[in-house]
Each structure stands twice: as structure tokens, then as C-alpha cells.
Design a protein around this motif. Structure first.
Motif, PDB file in Angstrom:
ATOM      1  N   ASP A 232       0.864  -1.187   0.000  1.00 28.73           N
ATOM      2  CA  ASP A 232       0.000   0.000   0.000  1.00 28.73           C
ATOM      3  C   ASP A 232       0.900   1.236   0.000  1.00 28.73           C
ATOM      4  O   ASP A 232       1.628   1.487   0.948  1.00 28.73           O
ATOM      5  N   LYS A 233       0.843   2.014  -1.061  1.00 27.90           N
ATOM      6  CA  LYS A 233       1.801   3.109  -1.250  1.00 27.90           C
ATOM      7  C   LYS A 233       1.268   4.470  -0.821  1.00 27.90           C
ATOM      8  O   LYS A 233       1.941   5.488  -1.022  1.00 27.90           O
ATOM      9  N   GLN A 234       0.083   4.523  -0.216  1.00 28.23           N
ATOM     10  CA  GLN A 234      -0.520   5.823   0.106  1.00 28.23           C
ATOM     11  C   GLN A 234       0.269   6.600   1.168  1.00 28.23           C
ATOM     12  O   GLN A 234       0.164   7.834   1.239  1.00 28.23           O
ATOM     13  N   TYR A 235       1.061   5.898   1.993  1.00 28.79           N
ATOM     14  CA  TYR A 235       1.815   6.586   3.051  1.00 28.79           C
ATOM     15  C   TYR A 235       3.314   6.634   2.779  1.00 28.79           C
ATOM     16  O   TYR A 235       4.104   6.903   3.681  1.00 28.79           O
ATOM     17  N   LEU A 236       3.692   6.372   1.553  1.00 24.83           N
ATOM     18  CA  LEU A 236       5.099   6.461   1.177  1.00 24.83           C
ATOM     19  C   LEU A 236       5.404   7.881   0.715  1.00 24.83           C
ATOM     20  O   LEU A 236       4.690   8.446  -0.116  1.00 24.83           O
ATOM     21  N   ILE A 237       6.483   8.458   1.275  1.00 24.02           N
ATOM     22  CA  ILE A 237       6.883   9.820   0.914  1.00 24.02           C
ATOM     23  C   ILE A 237       7.855   9.795  -0.258  1.00 24.02           C
ATOM     24  O   ILE A 237       7.753  10.585  -1.199  1.00 24.02           O
ATOM     25  N   LYS A 238       8.803   8.873  -0.200  1.00 28.18           N
ATOM     26  CA  LYS A 238       9.825   8.753  -1.237  1.00 28.18           C
ATOM     27  C   LYS A 238      10.121   7.278  -1.485  1.00 28.18           C
ATOM     28  O   LYS A 238      10.066   6.453  -0.559  1.00 28.18           O
ATOM     29  N   THR A 239      10.482   6.952  -2.706  1.00 28.36           N
ATOM     30  CA  THR A 239      10.929   5.599  -3.022  1.00 28.36           C
ATOM     31  C   THR A 239      12.244   5.675  -3.800  1.00 28.36           C
ATOM     32  O   THR A 239      12.493   6.655  -4.519  1.00 28.36           O
ATOM     33  N   ASP A 251       6.130   8.200   6.752  1.00 26.41           N
ATOM     34  CA  ASP A 251       5.917   8.870   8.039  1.00 26.41           C
ATOM     35  C   ASP A 251       4.793   8.187   8.817  1.00 26.41           C
ATOM     36  O   ASP A 251       4.246   8.752   9.753  1.00 26.41           O
ATOM     37  N   GLN A 252       4.476   6.958   8.404  1.00 28.80           N
ATOM     38  CA  GLN A 252       3.429   6.167   9.068  1.00 28.80           C
ATOM     39  C   GLN A 252       3.972   4.777   9.384  1.00 28.80           C
ATOM     40  O   GLN A 252       3.474   3.763   8.902  1.00 28.80           O
ATOM     41  N   LYS A 253       5.009   4.737  10.198  1.00 32.71           N
ATOM     42  CA  LYS A 253       5.654   3.463  10.530  1.00 32.71           C
ATOM     43  C   LYS A 253       4.677   2.459  11.125  1.00 32.71           C
ATOM     44  O   LYS A 253       4.692   1.266  10.780  1.00 32.71           O
ATOM     45  N   LYS A 254       3.822   2.932  12.021  1.00 28.19           N
ATOM     46  CA  LYS A 254       2.888   2.037  12.700  1.00 28.19           C
ATOM     47  C   LYS A 254       1.989   1.305  11.711  1.00 28.19           C
ATOM     48  O   LYS A 254       1.714   0.104  11.862  1.00 28.19           O
ATOM     49  N   PHE A 255       1.513   1.996  10.686  1.00 24.73           N
ATOM     50  CA  PHE A 255       0.632   1.383   9.678  1.00 24.73           C
ATOM     51  C   PHE A 255       1.308   0.190   9.021  1.00 24.73           C
ATOM     52  O   PHE A 255       0.706  -0.879   8.865  1.00 24.73           O
ATOM     53  N   TYR A 256       2.562   0.357   8.638  1.00 24.50           N
ATOM     54  CA  TYR A 256       3.258  -0.724   7.938  1.00 24.50           C
ATOM     55  C   TYR A 256       3.677  -1.835   8.886  1.00 24.50           C
ATOM     56  O   TYR A 256       3.700  -3.015   8.500  1.00 24.50           O
ATOM     57  N   LEU A 257       3.993  -1.498  10.127  1.00 26.96           N
ATOM     58  CA  LEU A 257       4.305  -2.542  11.103  1.00 26.96           C
ATOM     59  C   LEU A 257       3.090  -3.438  11.349  1.00 26.96           C
ATOM     60  O   LEU A 257       3.214  -4.666  11.482  1.00 26.96           O
ATOM     61  N   GLU A 258       1.916  -2.816  11.417  1.00 23.68           N
ATOM     62  CA  GLU A 258       0.696  -3.569  11.708  1.00 23.68           C
ATOM     63  C   GLU A 258       0.201  -4.372  10.509  1.00 23.68           C
ATOM     64  O   GLU A 258      -0.329  -5.469  10.674  1.00 23.68           O
ATOM     65  N   ASN A 259       0.383  -3.832   9.307  1.00 27.11           N
ATOM     66  CA  ASN A 259      -0.198  -4.463   8.128  1.00 27.11           C
ATOM     67  C   ASN A 259       0.787  -5.295   7.310  1.00 27.11           C
ATOM     68  O   ASN A 259       0.344  -6.124   6.490  1.00 27.11           O
ATOM     69  N   TYR A 260       2.082  -5.104   7.546  1.00 29.57           N
ATOM     70  CA  TYR A 260       3.088  -5.855   6.812  1.00 29.57           C
ATOM     71  C   TYR A 260       4.163  -6.341   7.774  1.00 29.57           C
ATOM     72  O   TYR A 260       5.318  -5.904   7.744  1.00 29.57           O
ATOM     73  N   PRO A 261       3.815  -7.254   8.665  1.00 31.77           N
ATOM     74  CA  PRO A 261       4.745  -7.690   9.719  1.00 31.77           C
ATOM     75  C   PRO A 261       5.988  -8.414   9.208  1.00 31.77           C
ATOM     76  O   PRO A 261       6.974  -8.533   9.938  1.00 31.77           O
ATOM     77  N   LYS A 262       5.966  -8.876   7.958  1.00 33.33           N
ATOM     78  CA  LYS A 262       7.083  -9.671   7.459  1.00 33.33           C
ATOM     79  C   LYS A 262       8.110  -8.859   6.669  1.00 33.33           C
ATOM     80  O   LYS A 262       9.177  -9.389   6.327  1.00 33.33           O
ATOM     81  N   ILE A 263       7.816  -7.608   6.364  1.00 33.64           N
ATOM     82  CA  ILE A 263       8.782  -6.826   5.595  1.00 33.64           C
ATOM     83  C   ILE A 263       9.759  -6.116   6.532  1.00 33.64           C
ATOM     84  O   ILE A 263       9.487  -5.930   7.722  1.00 33.64           O
ATOM     85  N   ALA A 264      10.894  -5.728   5.991  1.00 31.86           N
ATOM     86  CA  ALA A 264      11.937  -5.073   6.787  1.00 31.86           C
ATOM     87  C   ALA A 264      11.604  -3.601   6.977  1.00 31.86           C
ATOM     88  O   ALA A 264      11.512  -2.837   6.010  1.00 31.86           O
ATOM     89  N   ILE A 265      11.432  -3.206   8.246  1.00 31.16           N
ATOM     90  CA  ILE A 265      11.115  -1.815   8.577  1.00 31.16           C
ATOM     91  C   ILE A 265      12.068  -1.358   9.671  1.00 31.16           C
ATOM     92  O   ILE A 265      12.161  -1.984  10.725  1.00 31.16           O
ATOM     93  N   GLN A 266      12.786  -0.271   9.421  1.00 26.94           N
ATOM     94  CA  GLN A 266      13.706   0.249  10.429  1.00 26.94           C
ATOM     95  C   GLN A 266      13.379   1.712  10.714  1.00 26.94           C
ATOM     96  O   GLN A 266      12.992   2.458   9.818  1.00 26.94           O
ATOM     97  N   SER A 267      13.499   2.082  11.986  1.00 25.22           N
ATOM     98  CA  SER A 267      13.186   3.448  12.380  1.00 25.22           C
ATOM     99  C   SER A 267      14.058   4.435  11.614  1.00 25.22           C
ATOM    100  O   SER A 267      15.244   4.192  11.376  1.00 25.22           O
ATOM    101  N   GLY A 268      13.465   5.566  11.240  1.00 25.98           N
ATOM    102  CA  GLY A 268      14.179   6.564  10.464  1.00 25.98           C
ATOM    103  C   GLY A 268      15.133   7.391  11.316  1.00 25.98           C
ATOM    104  O   GLY A 268      14.888   7.638  12.494  1.00 25.98           O
ATOM    105  N   THR A 269      16.229   7.789  10.733  1.00 32.95           N
ATOM    106  CA  THR A 269      17.175   8.716  11.356  1.00 32.95           C
ATOM    107  C   THR A 269      17.284   9.941  10.454  1.00 32.95           C
ATOM    108  O   THR A 269      16.782   9.955   9.326  1.00 32.95           O
ATOM    109  N   ILE A 270      17.945  10.966  10.947  1.00 33.48           N
ATOM    110  CA  ILE A 270      18.134  12.155  10.120  1.00 33.48           C
ATOM    111  C   ILE A 270      18.965  11.823   8.885  1.00 33.48           C
ATOM    112  O   ILE A 270      18.708  12.324   7.790  1.00 33.48           O
TER     113      ILE A 270
END
Length: 283
Positions: A232-239, A251-270
Motif C-alpha cells: 500500500d503506497k498511500q503513506y510512502l513519501i519517497k521511493t 511517516d506512518q511506521k505504525k501502519f506498515y508494522l501492523e499491516n506488513y509484519p514480514k517486511i523489513a522496517i527500520q526506524s528513520g534517522t536524520i
């Protein structure tokens, strides 16, 4: 405290068109790669360059109308400027005392002792770290309401950097209505210091966010080409296309953690933010 409304400045090969605002009681960071317009923005804030359009207000009035009393309320430290290398700290002390009505001699003396800054040596004999301490100290020594600090920790080792950052934090604690604008190439400095961040790229602000929100809600998602197609690409800012598939900023980490538990998601840094916002493609 400071408000830029489409402040424009045109040079050969570069143009600035910047809008941003700093508020009392906050430390605001300005981030971006070299040549993005950070130093030009600071110069616009201080009225050091003539604008080609837009406006800059400081303390509620156009920067061009600031009088001597207003300028007494501003403290500045630029990475590429400072006092003559032939001056001693004793000389600088005398200059500051005669320049600023509210020069805090005790603060200046105490910090010189704390940082073991020699009073009789010329600046040309100082180390890079010592010179950086001096720049920040001279910006903070007259109880300014607005501080503009351009790369105050550039070239410093970890210990010297921490000392400079602690000095800035201490100042903010003792001047709660002060406003500080700071730039730095070192992301950890800004993550631990700033309340909010502006990202500038090619002379334009491309993102403004509270630091807490950035660190809690932003994330980098790494997926294969197959998984990307079903994402679901509606919450993607850049690819950004990578050899393994795609790297995405959200900017919606929680959405992807809840809906795509198997993909690699890492917290953003500056650093992630700078890399993705400058190199990725807008969704």
C-alpha cells in the motif's frame, strides 16, 4: 522570533526560495547537504545579503529595520568566520565588553576556565576544538534572545563536540524564551538537541517536522520488487530503486508494522531522511 516568507536570493547556478519560522523556547535545526542553501538562509536571517524577493522578519519587524538594540539581542557563530587569529582571548574579552551592553563577564570568565581557554595566547595557536568553543562562547556571552549557529561542531572530536552541545543546552535551560537556529552535518547532534527540523534542498525547504515525530513515526522500508507491487503506497513519501528491490520512506511506521509484519522496517534517522529526500523519487 524569525520568519522567512519566500525569501529569495539568486546567484549564478543557485537560487534560494526559503520559508521557515523559529519560535521562542525552541531549538530548530536546519539540515541539508553541502550547497543546499543553509548558510545563505542564515545570511538572509541576519540581513547580510540583499533579497531578490520575499521577506525576513526578526523580532516582529523586517530585518532591514533592526536597530542597534535589536542587534544586541542576536548571537551568531559561523563556521567560516570569526575573530582575527592575531587576537588573544584577552583582546576578544575587551571587544565583547565594549560591544555588548549585556555582556556577562562572569559567564565568560567561568567558561574560559572550564574549557581551559588560555587568555594570553593568540587564536592562531588554538586547536580546532578550542576555536570552536570560542566561537560558541562569544555568541552566548551577552544573553542573546536569538542564536544562529552555523555548523558549531564541524571538525570536532567527540569530547569537544559534546562540550559545545552541553554549552548550548545549558544556555537554553537558563534562557527559556530564547530561540536557537542551528545547522550541523552530524545527525546525532540534531537528534539529541533540536525540537524541530527543516530540511533544505537546492534552496527550497522540502520538509519540516518535529524531531520527536521524525524519530517515532518515520521509517525506512526495504522490500523486494514483488513485495513492492503489493505494498500500500498511500503513506510512502519517497521511493528509491535498489539492486534488491525498493527502499521507501514513510511517516506512518505504525501502519506498515501492523499491516506488513514480514517486511523489513527500520526506524528513520536524520541521515536516512537526508539520503531518501535527496535521492528518492516522490510518490
Amino acid at each position: 522570533m524569525v520568519k522567512l516568507d519566500h525569501a529569495k536570493k539568486n546567484y549564478s547556478g543557485f537560487s534560494l526560495d526559503c520559508s521557515l519560522e523559529t519560535n521562542p523556547g525552541m531549538i530548530t535545526g536546519l539540515i541539508g547537504k553541502n550547497g543546499s542553501g543553509k548558510s545563505t538562509t542564515f545570511k538572509a536571517m541576519l540581513g547580510l545579503i540583499a533579497l531578490d524577493g520575499g521577506s525576513v522578519d526578526v523580532f516582529g519587524k523586517p530585518v532591514s529595520e533592526l536597530d542597534s538594540k535589536d542587534k544586541q539581542r542576536i548571537g551568531v557563530a559561523f563556521a567560516d568566520s570569526g575573530f582575527s587569529n592575531y587576537l588573544t582571548m584577552k583582546d576578544i574579552w575587551a571587544i565583547l565588553k565594549s560591544t555588548y551592553v549585556d555582556f556577562d563577564e562572569k559567564f565568560f570568565q567561568d567558561k574560559c576556565r572550564q574549557f581551559e581557554i588560555p587568555m594570553k595566547k593568540k587564536l592562531q595557536e588554538f586547536s580546532t576544538g578550542m576555536k570552536a568553543r570560542v566561537k560558541v562562547l562569544t555568541a552566548l556571552c551577552h544573553n542573546a534572545d536569538l542564536l544562529i549557529l552555523d555548523e558549531p561542531t564541524v571538525g570536532l572530536d567527540v569530547i569537544a563536540r559534546d562540550e559545545v552541545l552541553d554549552l548550548i543546552r545549558e544556555y537554553m535551560e537558563n534562557h527559556e524564551q530564547c530561540s536557537i537556529m542551528i545547522s550541523s552535518h552530524i545527525s546525532s547532534d540534531l537528534e539529541n538537541l533540536c525540537d524541530d527540523l527543516y530540511m533544505i534542498h537546492d534552496g527550497r525547504v522540502i520538509l519540516h517536522e518535529d524531531t520527536d515525530v521524525l524519530l517515532s513515526d518515520y521509517a525506512v522500508i526495504k522490500v523486494s520488487e514483488t513485495d513492492y507491487e503489493t505494498l500500500d503506497k498511500q503513506y510512502l513519501i519517497k521511493t528509491k530503486k535498489e539492486p534488491f528491490g525498493y527502499c521507501c520512506l514513510t511517516d506512518q511506521k505504525k501502519f506498515y508494522l501492523e499491516n506488513y509484519p514480514k517486511i523489513a522496517i527500520q526506524s528513520g534517522t536524520i541521515d536516512d531522511l537526508i539520503i531518501m529526500m535527496n535521492g528518492g523519487e516522490l510518490r
